[in-house]
Motif scaffolding. Structure first.
Motif, mmCIF file in Angstrom:
data_model
loop_
_atom_site.group_PDB
_atom_site.id
_atom_site.type_symbol
_atom_site.label_atom_id
_atom_site.label_comp_id
_atom_site.label_asym_id
_atom_site.label_seq_id
_atom_site.Cartn_x
_atom_site.Cartn_y
_atom_site.Cartn_z
ATOM 1 N N VAL A 120 -12.668 -0.451 12.009
ATOM 2 C CA VAL A 120 -13.764 -0.046 11.061
ATOM 3 C C VAL A 120 -13.921 -1.393 10.278
ATOM 4 N N PRO A 121 -14.509 -2.402 10.691
ATOM 5 C CA PRO A 121 -14.399 -4.003 10.162
ATOM 6 C C PRO A 121 -15.426 -4.137 8.891
ATOM 7 N N ASP A 122 -16.324 -3.113 8.695
ATOM 8 C CA ASP A 122 -17.364 -3.431 7.539
ATOM 9 C C ASP A 122 -16.819 -3.078 6.442
ATOM 10 N N ASN A 123 -15.712 -3.329 5.986
ATOM 11 C CA ASN A 123 -15.178 -2.947 4.532
ATOM 12 C C ASN A 123 -14.388 -4.141 3.894
ATOM 13 N N LEU A 124 -14.046 -4.193 2.724
ATOM 14 C CA LEU A 124 -13.007 -5.236 2.247
ATOM 15 C C LEU A 124 -11.623 -4.628 2.197
ATOM 16 N N ILE A 125 -11.420 -3.457 1.923
ATOM 17 C CA ILE A 125 -9.863 -2.886 1.714
ATOM 18 C C ILE A 125 -9.735 -1.881 2.661
ATOM 19 N N TRP A 126 -8.850 -1.690 3.223
ATOM 20 C CA TRP A 126 -8.323 -0.519 3.854
ATOM 21 C C TRP A 126 -7.013 -0.021 3.337
ATOM 22 N N ARG A 127 -6.883 1.201 3.199
ATOM 23 C CA ARG A 127 -5.712 1.934 2.344
ATOM 24 C C ARG A 127 -5.297 3.107 3.063
ATOM 25 N N GLY A 128 -3.894 3.305 3.166
ATOM 26 C CA GLY A 128 -3.237 4.475 3.365
ATOM 27 C C GLY A 128 -3.460 5.586 2.698
ATOM 28 N N ALA A 129 -3.556 6.746 3.133
ATOM 29 C CA ALA A 129 -3.659 7.953 2.303
ATOM 30 C C ALA A 129 -3.058 8.977 3.021
ATOM 31 N N THR A 130 -2.697 10.086 1.936
ATOM 32 C CA THR A 130 -1.942 11.093 2.426
ATOM 33 C C THR A 130 -2.924 11.943 3.559
ATOM 34 N N GLU A 131 -2.139 12.924 4.191
ATOM 35 C CA GLU A 131 -2.803 13.648 5.369
ATOM 36 C C GLU A 131 -4.074 14.501 4.742
ATOM 37 N N ASP A 132 -3.975 14.940 3.319
ATOM 38 C CA ASP A 132 -4.993 15.520 2.615
ATOM 39 C C ASP A 132 -5.806 14.550 1.878
ATOM 40 N N GLY A 133 -5.891 13.187 1.928
ATOM 41 C CA GLY A 133 -7.003 12.636 1.516
ATOM 42 C C GLY A 133 -6.579 11.712 0.199
ATOM 43 N N ALA A 166 -15.203 -0.143 -4.630
ATOM 44 C CA ALA A 166 -14.990 1.145 -4.315
ATOM 45 C C ALA A 166 -15.729 1.376 -3.128
ATOM 46 N N GLY A 167 -17.081 1.079 -3.056
ATOM 47 C CA GLY A 167 -17.847 1.366 -1.755
ATOM 48 C C GLY A 167 -17.447 0.620 -0.579
ATOM 49 N N ARG A 168 -16.480 0.045 -0.611
ATOM 50 C CA ARG A 168 -16.215 -0.664 0.710
ATOM 51 C C ARG A 168 -14.564 -0.837 0.970
ATOM 52 N N VAL A 169 -14.232 0.544 0.511
ATOM 53 C CA VAL A 169 -12.725 0.931 0.802
ATOM 54 C C VAL A 169 -12.768 2.071 1.733
ATOM 55 N N HIS A 170 -11.879 1.671 2.939
ATOM 56 C CA HIS A 170 -11.549 2.867 4.100
ATOM 57 C C HIS A 170 -10.295 3.257 4.020
ATOM 58 N N LEU A 171 -10.210 4.599 3.584
ATOM 59 C CA LEU A 171 -8.999 5.346 3.675
ATOM 60 C C LEU A 171 -8.545 5.557 5.146
ATOM 61 N N VAL A 172 -7.369 5.675 5.396
ATOM 62 C CA VAL A 172 -6.745 5.824 6.634
ATOM 63 C C VAL A 172 -5.558 7.030 6.353
ATOM 64 N N PRO A 173 -5.858 8.103 6.996
ATOM 65 C CA PRO A 173 -4.790 9.255 6.744
ATOM 66 C C PRO A 173 -3.406 8.910 7.633
ATOM 67 N N LEU A 174 -2.519 9.291 6.856
ATOM 68 C CA LEU A 174 -1.196 9.040 7.483
ATOM 69 C C LEU A 174 -0.616 10.370 7.320
ATOM 70 N N PRO A 175 0.862 10.798 8.090
ATOM 71 C CA PRO A 175 1.044 12.026 8.091
ATOM 72 C C PRO A 175 1.695 12.210 6.756
ATOM 73 N N GLY A 176 1.806 13.520 6.241
ATOM 74 C CA GLY A 176 2.361 14.028 5.323
ATOM 75 C C GLY A 176 1.927 13.325 3.910
ATOM 76 N N GLN A 177 2.985 13.113 3.209
ATOM 77 C CA GLN A 177 2.900 12.351 1.958
ATOM 78 C C GLN A 177 3.516 10.872 2.220
ATOM 79 N N HIS A 178 3.659 10.491 3.298
ATOM 80 C CA HIS A 178 3.975 9.029 3.615
ATOM 81 C C HIS A 178 3.578 8.134 2.542
ATOM 82 N N ALA A 179 2.172 8.101 2.579
ATOM 83 C CA ALA A 179 1.501 7.015 1.624
ATOM 84 C C ALA A 179 1.962 6.969 0.223
ATOM 85 N N ARG A 180 2.400 8.132 -0.231
ATOM 86 C CA ARG A 180 2.715 8.211 -1.574
ATOM 87 C C ARG A 180 3.955 8.598 -2.257
ATOM 88 N N THR A 181 4.954 8.682 -1.322
ATOM 89 C CA THR A 181 6.211 8.867 -1.827
ATOM 90 C C THR A 181 6.985 7.742 -2.181
#
Length: 202
Positions: A120-133, A166-181
């Motif tokens: 998903v190259p047309d972004n400036l930021i790629w960010r891990g997220a929880t499985e619920d977003g 914010a308009g060029r941030v892509h969220l990448v869901p990861l399992p469970g709460q890995h991204a925020r624990t």
């Protein structure tokens, strides 16, 4: 793409009651060493550290990582970002920012976020997220943002950049709460260890 990882490990663990959260044992080794080993299995690693002598340097002994002492680490997270960004190789196309106190993140999680940069190259930021977003970590920044990262001040991390783009941030869901624990206090550690023990027993 060349995407090194900056591991932020220069903070002062102020909420741990005198203990160092990054030296707490996880899987038989200090959390900092474990985080660095996981990151190093994915990409070259730059570790922002307190000035030596400090036990965190010892925790990384023998690992193929670049340690960058942060003289003004007491300022907060952005001092670490500034110092580590200056150590990036010239050919880096992006950089992954990884907090050292996220014990649930795996090498597969980091690879998943890295892969999104390619897919998903047309972004400036790629960010891990929880499985619920819910947005979390790690966070990858395109090289176009390196000058901004190098000018951040205070302890807010790169959230100002994330909000600005914010308009060029892509969220990448990861399992469970890995991204925020993250584990900042003794209570956080106790809850996490208890939950892990329950999973082992189930």
């Amino acid at each position: 793409m060349s995407i090194p990882i900056i591991l932020l490990a220069a903070g002062q663990s102020r909420r741990m009651g005198g203990a160092d959260k990054l030296l707490q044992e996880v899987d038989g080794r200090p959390l900092l060493r474990r985080s660095a080993e996981i990151a190093r299995s994915v990409a070259p690693v730059i570790v922002a550290l307190p000035p030596a002598p400090h036990p965190r340097h010892d925790a990384l002994s023998g690992l193929d990582v670049l340690g960058v002492p942060i003289a003004d680490a007491q300022e907060g997270m952005n001092a670490s970002l500034r110092g580590a960004v200056r150590a990036l190789p010239q050919d880096a196309q992006a950089v992954m920012i990884l907090l050292a106190d996220l014990p649930d993140l795996t090498a597969e999680d980091l690879t998943t976020v890295m892969r999104a940069v390619r897919d998903v190259p047309d972004n400036l930021i790629w960010r891990g997220a929880t499985e619920d977003g819910k947005p979390g970590h790690p966070v990858v920044f395109h090289r176009d943002l390196f000058p901004d990262l190098a000018k951040l001040t205070g302890d807010g991390g790169a959230q100002t950049l994330v909000r600005r783009h914010a308009g060029r941030v892509h969220l990448v869901p990861l399992p469970g709460q890995h991204a925020r624990t993250d584990l900042d206090t003794p209570d956080d550690w106790n809850r996490w260890r208890s939950g892990r023990e329950r999973l082992r027993e189930s």
